[in-house]
Design a protein around this motif. Structure first.
Motif, PDB file in Angstrom:
ATOM      1  N   PHE A   1      55.623  44.962  46.649  1.00 26.83           N
ATOM      2  CA  PHE A   1      55.220  45.661  45.436  1.00 26.83           C
ATOM      3  C   PHE A   1      56.217  45.368  44.316  1.00 26.83           C
ATOM      4  O   PHE A   1      57.425  45.440  44.521  1.00 26.83           O
ATOM      5  N   PHE A   2      55.702  45.057  43.129  1.00 30.69           N
ATOM      6  CA  PHE A   2      56.534  44.794  41.958  1.00 30.69           C
ATOM      7  C   PHE A   2      55.955  45.561  40.776  1.00 30.69           C
ATOM      8  O   PHE A   2      54.837  45.251  40.339  1.00 30.69           O
ATOM      9  N   PRO A   3      56.670  46.564  40.226  1.00 29.91           N
ATOM     10  CA  PRO A   3      57.927  47.115  40.739  1.00 29.91           C
ATOM     11  C   PRO A   3      57.699  47.889  42.041  1.00 29.91           C
ATOM     12  O   PRO A   3      56.563  48.149  42.424  1.00 29.91           O
ATOM     13  N   ALA A   4      58.805  48.261  42.706  1.00 26.39           N
ATOM     14  CA  ALA A   4      58.719  48.941  43.998  1.00 26.39           C
ATOM     15  C   ALA A   4      58.017  50.282  43.864  1.00 26.39           C
ATOM     16  O   ALA A   4      58.114  50.948  42.833  1.00 26.39           O
ATOM     17  N   LEU A   5      57.282  50.663  44.924  1.00 23.02           N
ATOM     18  CA  LEU A   5      56.591  51.946  44.966  1.00 23.02           C
ATOM     19  C   LEU A   5      57.038  52.722  46.206  1.00 23.02           C
ATOM     20  O   LEU A   5      57.411  52.131  47.220  1.00 23.02           O
ATOM     21  N   SER A   6      56.953  54.035  46.106  1.00 17.78           N
ATOM     22  CA  SER A   6      57.260  54.874  47.273  1.00 17.78           C
ATOM     23  C   SER A   6      56.128  54.732  48.292  1.00 17.78           C
ATOM     24  O   SER A   6      55.005  54.345  47.927  1.00 17.78           O
ATOM     25  N   PRO A   7      56.378  55.039  49.579  1.00 21.22           N
ATOM     26  CA  PRO A   7      55.314  54.946  50.595  1.00 21.22           C
ATOM     27  C   PRO A   7      54.069  55.737  50.220  1.00 21.22           C
ATOM     28  O   PRO A   7      52.941  55.310  50.497  1.00 21.22           O
ATOM     29  N   GLU A   8      54.247  56.901  49.575  1.00 21.82           N
ATOM     30  CA  GLU A   8      53.090  57.714  49.176  1.00 21.82           C
ATOM     31  C   GLU A   8      52.245  56.997  48.129  1.00 21.82           C
ATOM     32  O   GLU A   8      51.017  57.068  48.127  1.00 21.82           O
TER      33      GLU A   8
END
Length: 563
Positions: free
Chosen positions: A184-191
């Motif tokens: 993921f770009f930008p990073a995302l939380s698992p939720e």
């Protein structure tokens, strides 16, 4: 993306020629893009509007009555026009509230000029700005595309390309490798990742086996946002997907950048696969020793295959023998080792296709024959069906310049487990391939050989010849002396269960000629040649003759004549 590259209605309203213009409806849609300006005075404009045009009108085409005015505006909205500018005056004195309500409902800007304006001045002014913006967009696209290409030549090139893509488009990017972890770009939380991953999983299940890497992007809606999906791959195989999640409607610039990024990533993946294939090619030289029975020590097999030997050795597999033929009218430049390049490229494509159909291929090459031990790593469909599909896909590659002129003949052995039985599977594949002249099928499985399985083992130089003479001798002699085709006639007649109508059609003769030939066959073989025992023996003898002399029992291929 850089919104300055898109010319919007809001910006157009800042131009001097719009100083006296007023937005009377659809004010929430002022950020819509304008691709062109069009003067429209007709109510019939089906072929005149392509989308995202600013429409200029005096109202002559919509001034008949309110229903026609509403129909005119509704059709503009349907055709995705950018906005409607009306010059108030002779033909249209005021804007009805119903038109304003319709414009507000669809966020479609409705603009009025309270005094006469020169439409030609507006079109010249705005067109120059639109062309200028488009030129700047192309320059920016070229600059970023060059940077994509440069980044793929550096360490972690794919990650850097994806970081630049998300920065340039100002969107959320998901990179889904079909054999790897999502990025993921930008990073995302698992939720936050969950809904996007579930969305892709549903999409992939729907599209599996359909989407080719050169296909156009697909647009889908997710939670009020637009998701643009683009496959990444080469050699007719998709290896990954790029998902661009846009909070706004994706513009042309966004989609072109997505295409460019997917191409750059595909080139890096292809380079990586080439290097891996060269390594595997050299490592798998032992496969040739295995299929030829020179490896019978299990400990040596363990050392060659590695720690997963226990699992691999229990997998069902088939040995496939692929013979490569080049049409006579195609010339290759042997000074550039073209043949080596072709066979290596074929093995790369083969590995990609087999992996797609859930097979792990162990490949070795000798002269113009590729031998593949296709390990079945399981899937929903039966292994035989998937292998047939994989081999047909390999034969039907026509978009690849290096492979499109190749002719492939393929023999496939029976299913086995335990790699030490690979020599048996290899012999079966060789036997299947050897019967191509008899069956004329480009893919032949050993279990399809029928009685030929027995005939292959009886071909010692005398047994089959004696058997053939016993049951077919009189017909063979008559054909040689008279130049007749009694053997072929008998084969076709028996192969179609004694149907005279079908036999005559397959032989391209009239039925009277067939009756004459059958009478002659009866005279030479005896009245009881169609009795069960004799018929079985004669059919086996015909198969043996076909096995030894396939060209003599090939049915004609001309068009059928009227019976």
């Amino acid at each position: 993306m850089d919104w300055e590259l898109v010319f919007t209605i809001r910006e157009a309203l800042k131009r001097p020629l719009f100083a006296d213009a007023a937005v009377v409806g659809g004010a929430t849609g002022l950020d819509r893009a304008i691709r062109w300006v069009h003067v429209l005075e007709s109510s019939s404009f089906e072929s005149l509007i392509h989308g995202q045009e600013m429409i200029l009108t005096t109202g002559i085409g919509m001034s008949v009555d309110l229903p026609s005015s509403l129909e005119f505006l509704e059709y503009l909205i349907q055709k995705n026009a950018a906005c409607l500018c009306i010059e108030l005056g002779t033909y249209f004195s005021s804007v009805p509230e119903e038109l304003i309500a319709l414009a507000n409902q669809h966020d479609f800007p409705l603009i009025v000029f309270n005094r006469t304006v020169r439409f030609v001045d507006i079109t010249l002014d705005l067109h120059s700005h639109i062309i200028n913006r488009h030129h700047r967009m192309l320059e920016e696209l070229e600059r970023i595309s060059r940077e994509f290409h440069r980044l793929t030549l550096t360490s972690q090139g794919t990650v850097k390309v994806l970081q630049l893509l998300t920065k340039s488009t100002r969107t959320q990017i998901l990179y889904m490798q079909l054999q790897g972890k999502p990025q993921f770009f930008p990073a995302l939380s698992p939720e936050e990742q969950g809904p996007l991953l579930r969305f892709f999983s549903a999409f992939y299940e729907e599209m599996e086996g359909v989407h080719q890497p050169d296909a156009a992007p697909i647009f889908r809606e997710l939670g009020g946002k637009t998701v643009v999906l683009k496959p990444v791959g080469a050699l007719d195989q998709t290896w990954a997907y790029l998902l661009m999640v846009c909070p706004h409607k994706p513009q042309e610039f966004d989609c072109l950048l997505l295409d460019s990024a997917s191409l750059s990533i595909a080139q890096e993946l292809l380079r990586t696969r080439y290097m891996e294939e060269r390594k595997l090619f050299s490592e798998n030289l032992w496969v040739d020793e295995l299929i030829n029975g020179r490896i019978d020590d299990e400990n040596r097999l363990k050392s060659l295959i590695g720690p997963d030997f226990g699992i691999v050795n229990e997998l069902p597999y088939r040995v496939c023998l692929i013979e490569i033929e080049n049409p006579r009218n195609v010339k290759w430049n042997s000074s550039e080792n073209e043949w080596e390049s072709i066979t290596f490229h074929l093995s790369l494509v083969l590995r990609s296709i087999f992996e797609k159909y859930s097979f792990r291929p162990l490949i070795t090459l000798k002269n113009n024959r590729l031998t593949v031990i296709a390990l079945d790593i399981q899937s929903k469909l039966p292994g035989r069906t998937r292998l047939q599909q994989a081999l047909e896909a390999l034969q039907n590659i026509r978009s690849d310049e290096k492979l499109k002129d190749l002719q492939l003949m393929i023999g496939v052995g029976k299913s086995h487990t335990q790699l030490k039985k690979a020599p048996t599977g290899y012999r079966e594949a060789v036997q299947a391939l050897s019967l191509y002249p008899c069956h004329q099928k480009p893919i032949l499985f050993y279990e399809e050989l029928g009685v030929f399985q027995l005939l292959l083992n009886l071909n010692d130089g005398t047994t089959l010849q004696n058997f053939i003479r016993t049951y077919l001798g009189p017909l063979i002699d008559h054909d040689q002396q008279k130049g007749s085709e009694l053997l072929l006639t008998l084969r076709v007649y028996l192969d179609h269960d004694g149907s005279k109508q079908i036999a005559a059609r397959k032989l391209f003769i009239v039925r009277q000629s067939l009756y004459y030939r059958l009478d002659k066959i009866t005279e030479l073989l005896g009245e009881d040649f169609m009795s069960p025992e004799n018929r079985i023996s004669i059919q086996v003898a015909l198969r043996a003759y076909q096995f030894l002399y396939p060209e003599k029992l090939t049915p004609p291929s001309s068009r059928s004549l009227p019976l």
